[in-house]
Design an enzyme around this catalytic site. Structure first.
Site, PDB file in Angstrom:
ATOM      1  N   LYS A  62       0.840  -1.209   0.000  1.00 14.89           N
ATOM      2  CA  LYS A  62       0.000   0.000   0.000  1.00 14.89           C
ATOM      3  C   LYS A  62       0.867   1.248   0.000  1.00 14.89           C
ATOM      4  CE  LYS A  62      -2.283   1.450   3.708  1.00 14.89           C
ATOM      5  NZ  LYS A  62      -3.309   1.551   4.757  1.00 14.89           N
TER       6      LYS A  62
ATOM      7  N   GLU B 281      11.114  -4.723   3.186  1.00 13.89           N
ATOM      8  CA  GLU B 281      11.128  -6.159   2.870  1.00 13.89           C
ATOM      9  C   GLU B 281      10.579  -6.401   1.468  1.00 13.89           C
ATOM     10  OE1 GLU B 281       9.987  -4.767   5.631  1.00 13.89           O
ATOM     11  OE2 GLU B 281      10.366  -6.009   7.403  1.00 13.89           O
TER      12      GLU B 281
ATOM     13  N   GLY C 112      -3.803  -2.332   6.137  1.00 15.42           N
ATOM     14  CA  GLY C 112      -3.243  -3.565   5.580  1.00 15.42           C
ATOM     15  C   GLY C 112      -3.947  -4.809   6.088  1.00 15.42           C
ATOM     16  N   ARG C 113      -4.154  -4.879   7.414  1.00 14.63           N
ATOM     17  CA  ARG C 113      -4.733  -6.091   7.995  1.00 14.63           C
ATOM     18  C   ARG C 113      -6.220  -6.234   7.696  1.00 14.63           C
ATOM     19  NH1 ARG C 113      -2.926  -2.312  11.421  1.00 14.63           N
ATOM     20  NH2 ARG C 113      -4.329  -1.323  12.942  1.00 14.63           N
TER      21      ARG C 113
ATOM     22  N   GLU D  29      -2.282  -6.177  16.089  1.00 16.18           N
ATOM     23  CA  GLU D  29      -1.849  -4.886  15.546  1.00 16.18           C
ATOM     24  C   GLU D  29      -2.955  -3.844  15.731  1.00 16.18           C
ATOM     25  OE1 GLU D  29       1.209  -4.458  12.084  1.00 16.18           O
ATOM     26  OE2 GLU D  29      -0.716  -4.031  11.175  1.00 16.18           O
TER      27      GLU D  29
ATOM     28  N   HIS E   7      -1.689 -32.171  20.021  1.00 12.23           N
ATOM     29  CA  HIS E   7      -0.455 -32.916  20.276  1.00 12.23           C
ATOM     30  C   HIS E   7       0.719 -31.964  20.504  1.00 12.23           C
ATOM     31  CE1 HIS E   7      -2.247 -36.827  19.359  1.00 12.23           C
ATOM     32  NE2 HIS E   7      -3.032 -36.115  18.566  1.00 12.23           N
TER      33      HIS E   7
ATOM     34  N   LYS F 234      11.663  -0.397  12.802  1.00 13.52           N
ATOM     35  CA  LYS F 234      12.020  -0.106  11.408  1.00 13.52           C
ATOM     36  C   LYS F 234      13.075   0.998  11.351  1.00 13.52           C
ATOM     37  CE  LYS F 234       7.400  -1.009   9.450  1.00 13.52           C
ATOM     38  NZ  LYS F 234       6.255  -0.421   8.784  1.00 13.52           N
TER      39      LYS F 234
HETATM   40  O1  LIG Z   1       1.418  -2.738   2.316  1.00 10.89           O
HETATM   41  P1  LIG Z   1       2.626  -2.110   2.929  1.00 10.89           P
HETATM   42  O2  LIG Z   1       2.561  -0.620   2.894  1.00 10.89           O
HETATM   43  O3  LIG Z   1       3.894  -2.621   2.288  1.00 10.89           O
HETATM   44  O4  LIG Z   1       2.648  -2.470   4.465  1.00 10.89           O
HETATM   45  C1  LIG Z   1       2.789  -3.790   4.902  1.00 10.89           C
HETATM   46  C2  LIG Z   1       2.472  -3.972   6.351  1.00 10.89           C
HETATM   47  O5  LIG Z   1       3.350  -3.236   7.170  1.00 10.89           O
HETATM   48  C3  LIG Z   1       2.675  -2.738   8.318  1.00 10.89           C
HETATM   49  O6  LIG Z   1       2.618  -1.373   8.217  1.00 10.89           O
HETATM   50  C4  LIG Z   1       3.357  -3.124   9.593  1.00 10.89           C
HETATM   51  O7  LIG Z   1       4.723  -2.964   9.543  1.00 10.89           O
HETATM   52  C5  LIG Z   1       1.313  -3.371   8.273  1.00 10.89           C
HETATM   53  O8  LIG Z   1       0.344  -2.680   8.933  1.00 10.89           O
HETATM   54  C6  LIG Z   1       1.095  -3.547   6.816  1.00 10.89           C
HETATM   55  O9  LIG Z   1       0.127  -4.515   6.623  1.00 10.89           O
END
Ligand SMILES: O=P(O)(O)OC[C@H]1O[C@](O)(CO)[C@@H](O)[C@@H]1O
Length: 526
Positions: free
Chosen positions: A212, A218, A269-270, A356, A387, A502
């Site tokens: 987003k 990452e 995002g979530r 979150e 288990h 971060k």
């Molecule tokens: O879609 P993006 O902006 O890469 O963010 C990924 C994820 O990183 C976060 O901001 C958490 O680090 C989440 O809330 C989000 O889902």
């Protein structure tokens, strides 16, 4: 006009603190127990049912919880949210994920756009793109069909879509709608991307870059990793990659993608599985019709969640019981235990969704709260969990409320009868047995073999995990978390707690560290 008060200021909450407690070892035994199983259930969308017979509630406590729902104005706060109020007070944003799957309330305009029309337009674009990929109008450089889709993203841009894909993979195979295989790259650990790339033919693969913000370290690193691999295979990355991002992100104007689809800052995002974030991968994997059925289940569940009577509103009731367990009974965690292998990553998605959203210690106005908020969420599919960590759940010193999910029928409908029962019957027998073992326990003179019981659980029961049922399940939990945020007077829609780490990681990579951070960086040879 809604009032946003802290939980401990509400008189109905104070009354609940003073009320008597329910002992499950007593009420779940004998006829009373079987009566409770029939009585304490609420309807959900797509034929699901929320059964809370084995929760520590009775008619008096439920009355108290209904009063709490009214005093906390849960229904009208939800109404305020879906009508476009700035509910995300931290980031001063609207919260519009419900619009991706239906229309509750009036039209919401923001940034000069009808937002529902915007989300629908993106879904239609994705559907048209997916159809072209499936029918061969969009092919690779050699004129071959794409067979695989790989989503690159992390957090909400990974967990929800991945959990939803896994949840429907078997169902889609059985129903001949498994059109492309999907894989996911999320971790910045190079072994994640390397492992996925080793298992696919990149020339027949579409990669979906999902971010987003368009700035997540990452995800951008993994994009470069994949582009490198495509280049090394002699492939043109721009013919293999699509993007899902917001229109304001740095990725938006980039011409390196075969196509781009959008969401916006009003969908966290979530909460984005029903937006383009889940839409692209699920439509490519299973076809847009299956994704539409998933949205239908979620929309139906949203409608039920908008109801004012908690006894008929499963998400609200589940939220109220959860807050009762956390704040009145003092339980620290909740385990989500799907008796369905298809839901193997659903608890991981709920971890982000819940922790979150409600892992906060200040209220919507930034003032500290004096009561516990979101619980620790964890879980694994049954019977595997039995288990593993159930020992602690049965006999440990903490009481952990449980949320079971179970289905009468399997998705693949392939089964075997051994010792007089099918695998599916064994699975269902186990969940029924667990509910009762947790509730009633077992007395034994040998303390080591004694089960104290009085350990509460609920179960969501469905006939089969279909796309509609999955949508309903997802919406149930999203709305439950939202109602709990209202009860705790939190802003459930920002996540400042993920920022500090971060920032420090960037400093480490730029070698701008001193003290213990430098010492750790040296230990890790960065
Ligand atoms: O879609 P993006 O902006 O890469 O963010 C990924 C994820 O990183 C976060 O901001 C958490 O680090 C989440 O809330 C989000 O889902």
């Amino acid at each position: 006009m809604n009032e946003w008060n802290n939980l401990d200021k509400l008189s109905s909450y104070q009354d609940l603190q003073k009320a008597g407690r329910v002992d499950l070892t007593k009420v779940m035994a004998g006829q009373e127990g079987s009566d409770r199983v029939g009585k304490y259930q609420a309807p959900m969308a797509a034929g699901l049912r929320f059964n809370y017979a084995a929760k520590q509630v009775d008619d008096d406590i439920l009355k108290g919880l209904c009063k709490l729902a009214e005093e906390a104005q849960l229904a009208s706060k939800f109404e305020e949210l879906y009508n476009g109020a700035v509910i995300n007070t931290g980031e001063k944003r609207l919260v519009l994920h419900h619009l991706t799957r239906g229309q509750l309330g009036g039209t919401v305009n923001a940034d000069g756009k009808d937002k529902r029309a915007f989300y629908t337009e993106q879904q239609e674009k994705i559907a048209a793109f997916a159809k072209k990929v499936h029918n061969g109008e969009i092919l690779n450089e050699k004129g071959e069909k794409f067979t695989t889709v790989v989503q690159i993203g992390i957090g909400g841009s990974d967990l929800g879509p991945r959990a939803m894909y896994l949840a429907l993979e078997n169902w889609a195979r059985k129903n001949n709608t498994c059109l492309m295989e999907a894989k996911f790259i999320s971790n910045v650990d190079p072994d994640d991307a390397a492992n996925v790339l080793a298992g696919i033919d990149p020339s027949r693969t579409i990669f979906i870059l999902v971010s987003k913000s368009g700035t997540t370290l990452e995800t951008l690193t993994n994009e470069s990793f994949v582009k490198d691999a495509l280049k090394n295979a002699g492939l043109d990355a721009s013919k293999h990659m699509i993007a899902v991002t917001s229109e304001t992100s740095p990725l938006a104007g980039n011409s390196d993608y075969l196509a781009a689809f959008f969401m916006d800052d009003y969908i966290g995002g979530r909460y984005s599985s029903t937006s383009s974030v889940g839409g692209a991968v699920l439509s490519l994997a299973f076809g847009p019709e299956v994704f539409a059925r998933f949205l239908k289940g979620a929309a139906e569940a949203d409608k039920l969640s908008a109801g004012t009577d908690p006894m008929q509103n499963a998400a609200m009731l589940d939220a109220l019981i959860g807050v009762y367990e956390r704040n009145v009974l003092g339980y620290p965690a909740t385990a989500v235990l799907p008796y369905s292998q298809a839901l193997s990553r659903f608890p991981a998605h709920l971890q982000q969704l819940d922790m979150e959203s409600n892992g906060k210690s200040v209220n919507r106005r930034g003032e500290p709260v004096d009561y516990p908020t979101g619980p620790i969420i964890f879980g694994e599919p049954g019977t595997n969990g039995q288990h593993s960590f159930y020992q602690l759940l049965h006999q440990g010193t903490d009481i952990i409320p449980l949320q079971f999910i179970g289905f009468v029928n399997s998705q693949a409908e392939t089964d075997v009868t051994i010792q007089g029962s099918t695998s599916q019957q064994k699975l269902c027998a186990n969940v029924a047995a667990q509910i009762m073992a947790f509730a009633c326990g077992k007395q034994d003179e040998n303390r080591n073999k004694n089960f104290a019981g009085n350990r509460p659980s609920s179960i969501i029961i469905g006939d089969k995990l279909t796309p509609e049922a999955l949508g309903a399940l997802l919406s149930h939990y999203e709305n439950k978390v939202m109602f709990q945020g209202f009860l705790w007077n939190l802003n459930s829609f920002d996540q400042e707690g993920v920022q500090l780490g971060k920032v420090l990681a960037k400093r480490v990579l730029a070698h701008e560290t001193d003290g213990a951070l430098k010492a750790f960086s040296d230990l890790l040879k960065i």
